[in-house]
Structure formats: C-alpha cells, structure tokens
Design a protein around this motif. Structure first.
Motif, short mmCIF file in Angstrom:
data_model
loop_
_atom_site.label_atom_id
_atom_site.label_comp_id
_atom_site.label_asym_id
_atom_site.label_seq_id
_atom_site.Cartn_x
_atom_site.Cartn_y
_atom_site.Cartn_z
N LEU A 15 0.82 -1.21 0.00
CA LEU A 15 0.00 0.00 0.00
C LEU A 15 0.86 1.26 0.00
O LEU A 15 0.59 2.21 -0.75
CB LEU A 15 -0.93 -0.01 1.21
N VAL A 16 1.91 1.28 0.79
CA VAL A 16 2.82 2.43 0.84
C VAL A 16 3.50 2.63 -0.51
O VAL A 16 3.63 3.76 -1.00
CB VAL A 16 3.84 2.28 1.98
N ARG A 17 3.95 1.54 -1.14
CA ARG A 17 4.57 1.64 -2.47
C ARG A 17 3.58 2.21 -3.48
O ARG A 17 3.93 3.07 -4.29
CB ARG A 17 5.07 0.28 -2.94
N GLN A 18 2.33 1.71 -3.45
CA GLN A 18 1.32 2.22 -4.37
C GLN A 18 1.05 3.70 -4.14
O GLN A 18 0.94 4.47 -5.09
CB GLN A 18 0.01 1.44 -4.24
N LEU A 19 0.93 4.10 -2.88
CA LEU A 19 0.68 5.50 -2.57
C LEU A 19 1.83 6.38 -3.06
O LEU A 19 1.60 7.45 -3.62
CB LEU A 19 0.44 5.68 -1.07
N GLY A 20 3.05 5.92 -2.87
CA GLY A 20 4.21 6.67 -3.37
C GLY A 20 4.20 6.80 -4.88
O GLY A 20 4.44 7.88 -5.43
N ALA A 21 3.91 5.70 -5.57
CA ALA A 21 3.84 5.73 -7.03
C ALA A 21 2.69 6.64 -7.49
O ALA A 21 2.84 7.41 -8.44
CB ALA A 21 3.66 4.32 -7.58
N PHE A 22 1.56 6.55 -6.81
CA PHE A 22 0.40 7.39 -7.15
C PHE A 22 0.76 8.87 -6.99
O PHE A 22 0.43 9.69 -7.84
CB PHE A 22 -0.78 7.01 -6.25
N GLY A 23 1.46 9.20 -5.92
CA GLY A 23 1.89 10.58 -5.70
C GLY A 23 2.87 11.04 -6.77
O GLY A 23 2.77 12.17 -7.25
N GLY A 24 3.81 10.19 -7.14
CA GLY A 24 4.75 10.53 -8.21
C GLY A 24 4.06 10.76 -9.53
O GLY A 24 4.37 11.71 -10.26
N VAL A 25 3.11 9.89 -9.85
CA VAL A 25 2.33 10.06 -11.07
C VAL A 25 1.53 11.37 -10.99
O VAL A 25 1.41 12.09 -11.97
CB VAL A 25 1.40 8.85 -11.31
N GLY A 26 1.04 11.69 -9.79
CA GLY A 26 0.30 12.94 -9.60
C GLY A 26 1.15 14.16 -9.89
O GLY A 26 0.67 15.15 -10.46
N ILE A 28 3.66 14.27 -12.01
CA ILE A 28 3.74 14.31 -13.48
C ILE A 28 2.46 14.89 -14.05
O ILE A 28 2.48 15.75 -14.95
CB ILE A 28 4.03 12.91 -14.05
N GLY A 29 1.32 14.46 -13.51
CA GLY A 29 0.03 15.00 -13.96
C GLY A 29 -0.07 16.50 -13.74
O GLY A 29 -0.60 17.22 -14.59
N LEU A 30 0.42 16.98 -12.62
CA LEU A 30 0.42 18.41 -12.34
C LEU A 30 1.24 19.17 -13.38
O LEU A 30 0.81 20.21 -13.89
CB LEU A 30 0.95 18.69 -10.94
N LEU A 31 2.41 18.65 -13.70
CA LEU A 31 3.26 19.31 -14.70
C LEU A 31 2.59 19.32 -16.07
O LEU A 31 2.63 20.34 -16.79
CB LEU A 31 4.63 18.62 -14.77
N VAL A 32 1.96 18.22 -16.44
CA VAL A 32 1.22 18.15 -17.70
C VAL A 32 0.07 19.16 -17.68
O VAL A 32 -0.14 19.90 -18.64
CB VAL A 32 0.70 16.72 -17.97
N ASP A 33 -0.66 19.19 -16.58
CA ASP A 33 -1.79 20.11 -16.40
C ASP A 33 -1.34 21.55 -16.62
O ASP A 33 -1.94 22.31 -17.39
CB ASP A 33 -2.35 19.92 -15.00
N MET A 34 -0.26 21.93 -15.96
CA MET A 34 0.24 23.30 -16.06
C MET A 34 0.71 23.62 -17.48
O MET A 34 0.44 24.70 -18.01
CB MET A 34 1.38 23.51 -15.06
#
Length: 143
Positions: A15-26, A28-34
């Motif tokens: 779960l911690v690994r998934q949350l970390g990966a989800f945050g990292g992807v987030g 990237i999503g923020l940079l794409v969004d901007m």
C-alpha cells in the motif's frame, strides 16, 4: 539502498509503495496540467476556463495511463474506455473534495483565512487521499 516500503509488513508495504507511485504520477500530472493550460492560453488563445477543461482531460488521461501501467498494473482486466471514464469521474469527485476542504478552511478557520496557501496544501492532501482510495478500490480493483 532499502526503501521504507520494503521494511513494512506485506500488504501495508504494498500500500505504501502504491501510494508513493500514485503521488509521483500525480506530480507528473500536475506538470502536464500546467503545461497544457499554458499552451491553451498562449498558443491556442483559449480563455482560462476552457484551457482548464482541456488541461484537466489531458492531465487526467496522462495519470490514468501511468497509473494503469505502473501504480496499479496488477489490477483485474477491464475495458480501457470504461476504466478511463471511472478514473475521470473519481478524479472529478476528488477535485471537489480538494476544493471543498480548501473553501471550508479558508471560510471557517482564521489561520487558513490569513494563509490560504496552507489551505491549498490541506485540500490537495484530502483530494489525493480520496483519489488514491477511489482509484485503488473502484477503478483499479485487485491491484
């Protein structure tokens, strides 16, 4: 080098690994969004509201692809179009949670009224928590 998640027991470490990966992807999503907002405003001449609608779709699609490929790659198979629509809906609700927490703090807590940037951070964490939970349990089941 050992990461924190490998030191944690079984499912909790996963779960911690998934949350970390989800945050990292987030991130990237923020940079794409901007970047898409900037391109829509400067390059296409869209108004800020139309630019934000386009950027949300592009960023959410980017994060869906990355989460599908990396964060939740062990999820039960599902038609891509159906999973994408569920991901967009979950993230839209998560965005509303983010904004609702922000608005409640700014309007009801003196500190956050004086420092609304702090309310943005709390709202973002609330939205992240909602989006991760919804993605894990509703969109990418079994991962």
């Amino acid at each position: 080098m050992t990461d924190l998640a490998s030191l944690l027991p079984g499912r909790f470490g996963h779960l911690v690994r998934q949350l970390g990966a989800f945050g990292g992807v987030g991130v990237i999503g923020l940079l794409v969004d901007m970047a898409v907002v900037w391109l829509c405003l400067r390059g296409a001449g869209l108004n800020p509201y139309a630019a934000r609608a386009v950027s949300f779709l592009v960023a959410a699609t980017t994060t869906w692809v990355l989460n599908r490929a990396f964060t939740f790659r062990g999820a039960r198979p599902e038609a891509a179009h159906r999973q994408w629509a569920k991901f967009l809906a979950a993230n839209a609700v998560g965005g509303a949670v983010n904004y609702g927490v922000y608005a409640a703090l700014v309007s009801g807590v003196g500190f956050f009224a004086a420092v609304p940037e702090a309310a943005v951070a709390v709202g973002s964490l609330a939205g992240l928590g909602f989006n991760f939970t919804a993605s894990r349990t509703l969109v990418f089941r079994g991962a």
